[in-house]
Design an enzyme around this catalytic site. Structure first.
Site, PDB file in Angstrom:
ATOM      1  N   GLU A  86      41.204  40.991  33.614  1.00 49.99           N
ATOM      2  CA  GLU A  86      40.773  41.820  33.623  1.00 49.99           C
ATOM      3  C   GLU A  86      39.206  42.564  32.845  1.00 49.99           C
ATOM      4  OE1 GLU A  86      44.028  44.198  32.599  1.00 49.99           O
ATOM      5  OE2 GLU A  86      45.611  42.740  32.611  1.00 49.99           O
ATOM      6  N   GLU A 131      51.536  40.914  27.947  1.00 47.55           N
ATOM      7  CA  GLU A 131      51.426  41.398  26.235  1.00 47.55           C
ATOM      8  C   GLU A 131      53.046  41.372  26.149  1.00 47.55           C
ATOM      9  OE1 GLU A 131      50.003  45.420  27.551  1.00 47.55           O
ATOM     10  OE2 GLU A 131      48.594  44.575  28.992  1.00 47.55           O
TER      11      GLU A 131
HETATM   12  O1  G3I Z   1      51.398  57.287  40.082  1.00 50.52           O
HETATM   13  C1  G3I Z   1      51.110  58.023  38.513  1.00 50.52           C
HETATM   14  C2  G3I Z   1      51.312  59.691  39.572  1.00 50.52           C
HETATM   15  O2  G3I Z   1      52.290  60.633  39.789  1.00 50.52           O
HETATM   16  C3  G3I Z   1      50.743  61.040  38.328  1.00 50.52           C
HETATM   17  O3  G3I Z   1      50.672  62.055  39.004  1.00 50.52           O
HETATM   18  C4  G3I Z   1      49.736  60.439  37.740  1.00 50.52           C
HETATM   19  C5  G3I Z   1      49.739  61.621  35.922  1.00 50.52           C
HETATM   20  O4  G3I Z   1      49.500  61.276  34.706  1.00 50.52           O
HETATM   21  O5  G3I Z   1      50.142  59.189  36.153  1.00 50.52           O
HETATM   22  C6  G3I Z   1      50.074  58.183  37.507  1.00 50.52           C
HETATM   23  O6  G3I Z   1      50.286  57.166  36.950  1.00 50.52           O
HETATM   24  C7  G3I Z   1      49.300  56.941  36.060  1.00 50.52           C
HETATM   25  C8  G3I Z   1      49.129  55.364  36.895  1.00 50.52           C
HETATM   26  O7  G3I Z   1      48.035  54.669  35.940  1.00 50.52           O
HETATM   27  C9  G3I Z   1      48.752  54.924  38.084  1.00 50.52           C
HETATM   28  O8  G3I Z   1      47.540  56.140  38.049  1.00 50.52           O
HETATM   29  C10 G3I Z   1      49.824  56.305  35.460  1.00 50.52           C
HETATM   30  O9  G3I Z   1      49.945  57.814  34.068  1.00 50.52           O
HETATM   31  C11 G3I Z   1      48.542  56.048  34.005  1.00 50.52           C
HETATM   32  O10 G3I Z   1      49.440  55.713  32.684  1.00 50.52           O
HETATM   33  C12 G3I Z   1      48.429  54.812  35.043  1.00 50.52           C
HETATM   34  O11 G3I Z   1      47.462  53.798  34.192  1.00 50.52           O
HETATM   35  C13 G3I Z   1      47.812  52.213  33.548  1.00 50.52           C
HETATM   36  C14 G3I Z   1      47.903  51.513  32.901  1.00 50.52           C
HETATM   37  O12 G3I Z   1      47.918  49.771  32.953  1.00 50.52           O
HETATM   38  C15 G3I Z   1      49.156  52.052  32.635  1.00 50.52           C
HETATM   39  O13 G3I Z   1      49.544  50.876  31.452  1.00 50.52           O
HETATM   40  C16 G3I Z   1      46.015  51.995  34.852  1.00 50.52           C
HETATM   41  O14 G3I Z   1      45.503  52.951  36.192  1.00 50.52           O
HETATM   42  C17 G3I Z   1      45.863  50.501  34.495  1.00 50.52           C
HETATM   43  O15 G3I Z   1      44.683  50.109  34.574  1.00 50.52           O
HETATM   44  C18 G3I Z   1      46.536  49.821  33.180  1.00 50.52           C
HETATM   45  O16 G3I Z   1      46.564  48.365  33.209  1.00 50.52           O
HETATM   46  C19 G3I Z   1      46.453  47.463  32.777  1.00 50.52           C
HETATM   47  C20 G3I Z   1      46.980  46.474  33.019  1.00 50.52           C
HETATM   48  O17 G3I Z   1      48.258  46.599  33.807  1.00 50.52           O
HETATM   49  C21 G3I Z   1      47.919  45.302  31.656  1.00 50.52           C
HETATM   50  N1  G3I Z   1      46.579  45.261  30.778  1.00 50.52           N
HETATM   51  C22 G3I Z   1      46.059  46.891  30.272  1.00 50.52           C
HETATM   52  C23 G3I Z   1      45.006  47.441  31.121  1.00 50.52           C
HETATM   53  C24 G3I Z   1      44.652  48.964  30.797  1.00 50.52           C
HETATM   54  O18 G3I Z   1      45.248  49.616  30.045  1.00 50.52           O
END
Ligand code: G3I
Length: 360
Positions: free
Chosen positions: A278, A166
């Site tokens: 994805e 990205e």
């Molecule tokens: O691990 C922490 C946890 O400790 C905490 O308690 C919790 C509270 O919000 O957050 C957890 O982290 C989260 C993480 O996912 C793991 O679950 C983050 O907040 C959350 O922002 C994160 O989201 C991920 C996102 O990328 C971040 O930008 C999504 O799961 C994941 O599906 C998403 O994947 C991205 C690809 O990497 C790139 N392309 C877009 C795609 C969708 O956004």
């Protein structure tokens, strides 16, 4: 009276026929799996694995892992290989979750995609908000260390990496996203360096640039991507493929599929492998019903047909496989039920669409 009875019998016969066809289709589809039919056609079919379920909840982890291993011959970590997760603080790598995923892939003979080495999101604080400001030299050195550590650890195991994720601006802007710490501090050629370092760390791995909102519409970002790939190729940077994230709506239009088709051809002409990395087709929150699920299944059929028709596309990876866990529900404008299995891990119509399209 007799006519009425005949009509009812005809209706009943019709219903029985439809039900039998559905049951037969289910039986046929149950007999095999996505990975078996995909393998027979020389393709990889994959899913992102989500750590929350994969490691933490033993009650459902078993079923989750069974489906993952049975149905898919490719796997990618949804979060575990991102810099902020692997390296929560300076110098302290935590490999446990990523290692477990790699072991799972090896045990189940699944190809591993690595996601992702250099991205502006999910960064450790010491990178995004350093005590001593980075210079081009110090940040390049940090990036090199990180790439060496991660690619080196999984050398020969992770067969393809999303090296840079990205990096391009969203439309209508063009070019590189200069708000990213990597671009801001190092300059646009952070991309070149990332690919060179990754190639040095594992010369046999396939190296991908991965992005979204470039594939279904021809926009400024599509143009920027093509220019970037041309430039990297001209400068002999070791890039082997482009990952099209392919997130979209449940009702993919034919024109969107046509654009994707043309775009894949343009990338193939540049010598790129293409991966759909994805895939998920979300339904706006509150709009899930038989009709929208049916449209979703048709969209999956169209996308899968394109995947099967294009030799440049080696793999199609879903961003998860069960509607129980999807990043789309956490978005400001949430969407739901985008995947192939429902919240109870039951195959949806979308699953049968993908299966039948690969098989036929
Ligand atoms: O691990 C922490 C946890 O400790 C905490 O308690 C919790 C509270 O919000 O957050 C957890 O982290 C989260 C993480 O996912 C793991 O679950 C983050 O907040 C959350 O922002 C994160 O989201 C991920 C996102 O990328 C971040 O930008 C999504 O799961 C994941 O599906 C998403 O994947 C991205 C690809 O990497 C790139 N392309 C877009 C795609 C969708 O956004």
């Amino acid at each position: 009276m007799k006519n009425q009875l005949n009509l009812n019998l005809v209706e009943l016969a019709k219903k029985l026929m439809v039900t039998s066809v559905f049951v037969i289709l289910c039986v046929i589809a149950n007999a095999q799996t996505l990975r078996l039919v995909a393998k027979a056609k020389g393709k990889f079919i994959g899913s992102a694995a989500n750590s929350a379920i994969f490691y933490k909840d033993p009650a459902i982890a078993k079923d989750y892992k069974n489906i993952l291993a049975k149905e898919f011959n490719m796997i990618v970590a949804e979060n575990e290989m991102k810099m902020g997760v692997l390296l929560p603080s300076e110098g302290n790598y935590n490999w446990s979750k990523a290692d477990a995923l790699v072991a799972f892939a090896e045990k189940n003979n699944m190809r591993l995609r690595g996601h992702t080495l250099v991205w502006h999101n999910q960064l450790p604080k010491f990178i995004s908000n350093p005590i001593t400001p980075w210079t081009r030299e110090t940040l390049l050195a940090e990036m090199k260390n990180h790439i060496n550590a991660v690619v080196g650890r999984y050398k020969g195991k992770v067969k393809e990496w999303d090296v840079v994720n990205e990096a391009l601006n969203d439309p209508p802007a063009k070019g590189i996203r200069m708000t990213s710490i990597w671009a801001k501090v190092i300059g646009e050629d952070f991309i070149d360096s990332a690919f060179v370092y990754a190639h040095q760390a594992d010369p046999k791995a396939d190296l991908y640039y991965n992005d979204y909102n470039i594939e279904y519409n021809f926009n400024t970002k599509t143009q920027s991507l093509l220019s970037l790939v041309k430039r990297l190729k001209q400068q002999h940077i070791p890039i082997h493929g482009v990952g099209l994230q392919s997130h979209s709506n449940y009702n993919l239009k034919d024109s969107e599929i046509a654009n994707l088709s043309k775009f894949v051809d343009s990338l193939a002409v540049l010598g790129m492998k293409v991966a759909l990395t994805e895939v998920d087709l979300g339904i706006p929150k509150g709009a899930v019903n038989d009709s929208t699920l049916n449209v979703q299944a048709n969209s999956y059929a169209k996308l899968t047909q394109l995947f099967m028709n294009k030799s440049a596309i080696k793999s199609m990876v879903f961003w998860g496989f069960t509607d129980a866990y999807t990043w789309l529900e956490e978005r400001p404008k949430p969407k739901e039920q985008p995947l192939l299995f429902d919240k109870n891990l039951i195959k949806k119509q979308a699953y049968y669409s993908v299966y039948n399209t690969i098989k036929n």
